[in-house]
Design an enzyme around this catalytic site. Structure first.
Site, PDB file in Angstrom:
ATOM      1  CB  SER A 140      -5.288  -8.379   4.398  1.00 45.27           C
ATOM      2  OG  SER A 140      -5.311  -8.937   3.103  1.00 45.27           O
ATOM      3  CE1 TYR A 153       3.366  -5.654  -0.007  1.00 46.90           C
ATOM      4  CE2 TYR A 153       2.642  -7.419  -1.443  1.00 46.90           C
ATOM      5  CZ  TYR A 153       3.392  -6.300  -1.229  1.00 46.90           C
ATOM      6  OH  TYR A 153       4.172  -5.830  -2.212  1.00 46.90           O
TER       7      TYR A 153
HETATM    8  N1  LIG Z   1      -8.441  -1.905   0.090  1.00 44.58           N
HETATM    9  C1  LIG Z   1      -8.588  -3.189   0.220  1.00 44.58           C
HETATM   10  O1  LIG Z   1      -9.143  -3.865  -0.613  1.00 44.58           O
HETATM   11  C2  LIG Z   1      -8.067  -3.890   1.443  1.00 44.58           C
HETATM   12  C3  LIG Z   1      -8.159  -5.279   1.509  1.00 44.58           C
HETATM   13  C4  LIG Z   1      -7.695  -5.919   2.647  1.00 44.58           C
HETATM   14  C5  LIG Z   1      -7.178  -5.188   3.701  1.00 44.58           C
HETATM   15  N2  LIG Z   1      -7.088  -3.835   3.623  1.00 44.58           N
HETATM   16  C6  LIG Z   1      -6.540  -3.093   4.756  1.00 44.58           C
HETATM   17  O2  LIG Z   1      -7.442  -2.083   5.151  1.00 44.58           O
HETATM   18  C7  LIG Z   1      -6.735  -0.938   5.628  1.00 44.58           C
HETATM   19  C8  LIG Z   1      -7.198   0.308   4.879  1.00 44.58           C
HETATM   20  O3  LIG Z   1      -7.046   0.109   3.494  1.00 44.58           O
HETATM   21  P1  LIG Z   1      -7.396   1.257   2.456  1.00 44.58           P
HETATM   22  O4  LIG Z   1      -7.614   0.584   1.149  1.00 44.58           O
HETATM   23  O5  LIG Z   1      -8.468   2.130   3.007  1.00 44.58           O
HETATM   24  O6  LIG Z   1      -5.989   2.043   2.406  1.00 44.58           O
HETATM   25  P2  LIG Z   1      -5.613   3.477   1.789  1.00 44.58           P
HETATM   26  O7  LIG Z   1      -6.761   4.057   1.079  1.00 44.58           O
HETATM   27  O8  LIG Z   1      -4.340   3.297   1.066  1.00 44.58           O
HETATM   28  O9  LIG Z   1      -5.336   4.335   3.127  1.00 44.58           O
HETATM   29  C9  LIG Z   1      -4.306   3.986   3.974  1.00 44.58           C
HETATM   30  C10 LIG Z   1      -4.262   4.971   5.131  1.00 44.58           C
HETATM   31  O10 LIG Z   1      -3.124   4.668   5.932  1.00 44.58           O
HETATM   32  C11 LIG Z   1      -2.296   5.798   6.029  1.00 44.58           C
HETATM   33  N3  LIG Z   1      -0.882   5.437   6.083  1.00 44.58           N
HETATM   34  C12 LIG Z   1      -0.175   4.695   5.190  1.00 44.58           C
HETATM   35  N4  LIG Z   1       1.111   4.648   5.546  1.00 44.58           N
HETATM   36  C13 LIG Z   1       1.227   5.379   6.683  1.00 44.58           C
HETATM   37  C14 LIG Z   1       2.319   5.730   7.525  1.00 44.58           C
HETATM   38  N5  LIG Z   1       3.572   5.333   7.272  1.00 44.58           N
HETATM   39  N6  LIG Z   1       2.056   6.481   8.608  1.00 44.58           N
HETATM   40  C15 LIG Z   1       0.821   6.920   8.872  1.00 44.58           C
HETATM   41  N7  LIG Z   1      -0.238   6.633   8.115  1.00 44.58           N
HETATM   42  C16 LIG Z   1      -0.044   5.871   7.029  1.00 44.58           C
HETATM   43  C17 LIG Z   1      -2.596   6.608   4.777  1.00 44.58           C
HETATM   44  O11 LIG Z   1      -2.265   7.967   4.933  1.00 44.58           O
HETATM   45  P3  LIG Z   1      -0.843   8.576   4.375  1.00 44.58           P
HETATM   46  O12 LIG Z   1      -0.457   7.793   3.174  1.00 44.58           O
HETATM   47  O13 LIG Z   1      -1.114  10.004   4.134  1.00 44.58           O
HETATM   48  O14 LIG Z   1       0.122   8.388   5.514  1.00 44.58           O
HETATM   49  C18 LIG Z   1      -4.103   6.401   4.674  1.00 44.58           C
HETATM   50  O15 LIG Z   1      -4.775   7.256   5.563  1.00 44.58           O
HETATM   51  C19 LIG Z   1      -5.261  -1.235   5.435  1.00 44.58           C
HETATM   52  O16 LIG Z   1      -4.713  -1.691   6.656  1.00 44.58           O
HETATM   53  C20 LIG Z   1      -5.272  -2.360   4.412  1.00 44.58           C
HETATM   54  O17 LIG Z   1      -4.142  -3.191   4.557  1.00 44.58           O
HETATM   55  C21 LIG Z   1      -7.524  -3.180   2.499  1.00 44.58           C
END
Ligand SMILES: NC(=O)c1ccc[n+]([C@@H]2O[C@H](COP(=O)([O-])OP(=O)(O)OC[C@H]3O[C@@H](n4cnc5c(N)ncnc54)[C@H](OP(=O)(O)O)[C@@H]3O)[C@@H](O)[C@H]2O)c1
Lengths: 215, 118
Positions: A140, A153
Site C-alpha cells: 500500500s 496499517y
Molecule cells: N482498496 C484499496 O484502495 C487498496 C489500497 C492499497 C492497498 N490495498 C491492498 O490491496 C489488497 C486488496 O484490497 P481490496 O480492496 O481488494 O480488499 P477487499 O475487497 O477488502 O478484499 C480483501 C480480501 O481478503 C480476504 N481476507 C481478509 N481477511 C482475511 C482473513 N483473515 N483470512 C483470509 N482472507 C481474508 C477477504 O475475504 P474474507 O473477508 O471473506 O476473508 C477478501 O477476499 C489488500 O491487501 C489491501 O491492503 C488496497
C-alpha cells in the site's frame, strides 16, 4: 496428474482486487486457487461456471497458520506445481495507535503480514523444487508514506480505499498528480506484468502503482 | 515410499538428496560421511539446503524443521539424517534404545501393509 497449465495462488480472491486477479489469471490460462473466509457470490459463480475445472477455492482464515500450510500443500499436491503466489488478502483498520485495541493490532499483523510470510514459505517449497516461481505482495502507499490514523496499517502495509469516506477519497484524489484514484484493473495489470514472461529479469523490486502520490 | 522406511533407508535417502545437489554444483561425490559439514566441507548454501529439505518433504512426507528442530542446529550430514529419523520415529527423541526403535519401525510397517491390503 500435473498439467502444463501454470498455477497461480491468490490469497483473498473473493472480492475486490483479488477477484479481479483470479479472473485475470484464468483469462491467461492459469489454473487458479484462492482462499478467503467467506464464500462470496463471485466465488459461487466461478465454482459453478468452471465446474471445478482450473478453479479451486478454500475457506481459510489467514490467521490460522496450519490451515494456510495445509491449503498450499493440497493445492501443490493436487495441481502438481505452484508458479505464482499473490499475497493479496488484507484488512484495513483505522484509528490511532494510542486508542486502538491490542486485539485489532494483532489481527492486522496476523492477516497482512504473518499470513503473507507463511504462504510465501509454504509456496517456496514447491517453487524450489520446480526451480522457478514468482511471489507478488500487494502492499500500500501507506508502506511508503506515513499518514495519520493508519500507523498499524502502515506497519503491516494495508489500507482499503473502498472503506474510506467520500471526502477522504476526494482528498487523496486531489493530492494525486494524476488527479484520481486507481481502477482495480490498473493495479491488477501491474501484477499480471510482474508475473508474466515479460518480467523475467525483474526480481526483488517494489513497483509503486499510485498515480504519482508518493513521487 | 511404499513401506515405512527403516533408519538405514532414511540415511540413504538423505544422502542421496545431498549427493544429487552436489552433483549439480561440484560433480559426483563418491561417499558422504556423517561428520561432513554441510556448508564448510561440502559447500552447500542455505538455499541448497532449503532445496534438499523441500525434496525430502516430498519424498518422506515430513518436515522436521516446521516445528521439531531448528535448521540452524543442523551442521553436518549426520545432523540432517537424525532430524529426519527423529521426525519419523518420535521414539528416538525420547532417547529410546535400539529395541524400542526397532519395535516402532516394525509397527509402522505393519500399519502400512494393513492399509495397503484394505
Ligand atoms: N482498496 C484499496 O484502495 C487498496 C489500497 C492499497 C492497498 N490495498 C491492498 O490491496 C489488497 C486488496 O484490497 P481490496 O480492496 O481488494 O480488499 P477487499 O475487497 O477488502 O478484499 C480483501 C480480501 O481478503 C480476504 N481476507 C481478509 N481477511 C482475511 C482473513 N483473515 N483470512 C483470509 N482472507 C481474508 C477477504 O475475504 P474474507 O473477508 O471473506 O476473508 C477478501 O477476499 C489488500 O491487501 C489491501 O491492503 C488496497
Amino acid at each position: 496428474m500435473p498439467q502444463a497449465r501454470k498455477v497461480a495462488l491468490v490469497s483473498g480472491g473473493s472480492r475486490g482486487l483479488g477477484a479481479q486477479l483470479v479472473s485475470g489469471f484464468l483469462d491467461r490460462h492459469y489454473r487458479v486457487a484462492t482462499l478467503s473466509r467467506t464464500k462470496t457470490t463471485f466465488i459461487t459463480k466461478m465454482l459453478r461456471a468452471r465446474k471445478g475445472q482450473h478453479f479451486h477455492w478454500g475457506a481459510v482464515d489467514g490467521r490460522d497458520h496450519e490451515a494456510l500450510r495445509a491449503f498450499v500443500k493440497d493445492v501443490g499436491d493436487r495441481l502438481g506445481r505452484i508458479d505464482v503466489l499473490v499475497n493479496n488478502a488484507g484488512i484495513a483498520m483505522e484509528g490511532i495507535l494510542p486508542t486502538m485495541r491490542t486485539r485489532d493490532i494483532v489481527e492486522a499483523v496476523e492477516v497482512n503480514l504473518t499470513a503473507a510470510l507463511v504462504l510465501a514459505q509454504a509456496c517456496s517449497r514447491f517453487m524450489l523444487r520446480q526451480g522457478s516461481g514468482c511471489i507478488v505482495n500487494i502492499s500500500s502507499v501507506h508502506a511508503i508514506r506515513g499518514h495519520s490514523g493508519v500507523a498499524v496499517y502502515s506497519a503491516t502495509k494495508a489500507a482499503l480505499v473502498s472503506d474510506m469516506a467520500e471526502e477522504q477519497k476526494r482528498r487523496i484524489a486531489r493530492r494525486t498528480p494524476l488527479g484520481r484514484l486507481a481502477r482495480i484493473d490498473e493495479v491488477a495489470n501491474a501484477v499480471h506484468f510482474l508475473t508474466s514472461d515479460q518480467a523475467s529479469f525483474i526480481t526483488g523490486q517494489t513497483l509503486v502503482v499510485d498515480g504519482g502520490i508518493t513521487c | 515410499m511404499l513401506t515405512a522406511p527403516t533408519l538405514a533407508q532414511i540415511e540413504s535417502i538423505v544422502h542421496g538428496r545431498i549427493r544429487a545437489v552436489l552433483a549439480e554444483r561440484v560433480g559426483e561425490v563418491a561417499r558422504l560421511s556423517g561428520t561432513d559439514k554441510l556448508s564448510a566441507t561440502l559447500g552447500l548454501s542455505s538455499l541448497d539446503l532449503a532445496f534438499v529439505v523441500a525434496e525430502l518433504e516430498a519424498e518422506l512426507g515430513v518436515d522436521p524443521f516446521a516445528k521439531l528442530v531448528s535448521i540452524t542446529s543442523v551442521r553436518s550430514v549426520g545432523d540432517l539424517v537424525r532430524a529426519y529419523q527423529q521426525a519419523l520415529f518420535p521414539e528416538l527423541q525420547r532417547g529410546g534404545d535400539e529395541h524400542a526403535v526397532a519395535a516402532a519401525v516394525k509397527r509402522a510397517q505393519t500399519r502400512r501393509t494393513r492399509r495397503k491390503r484394505r
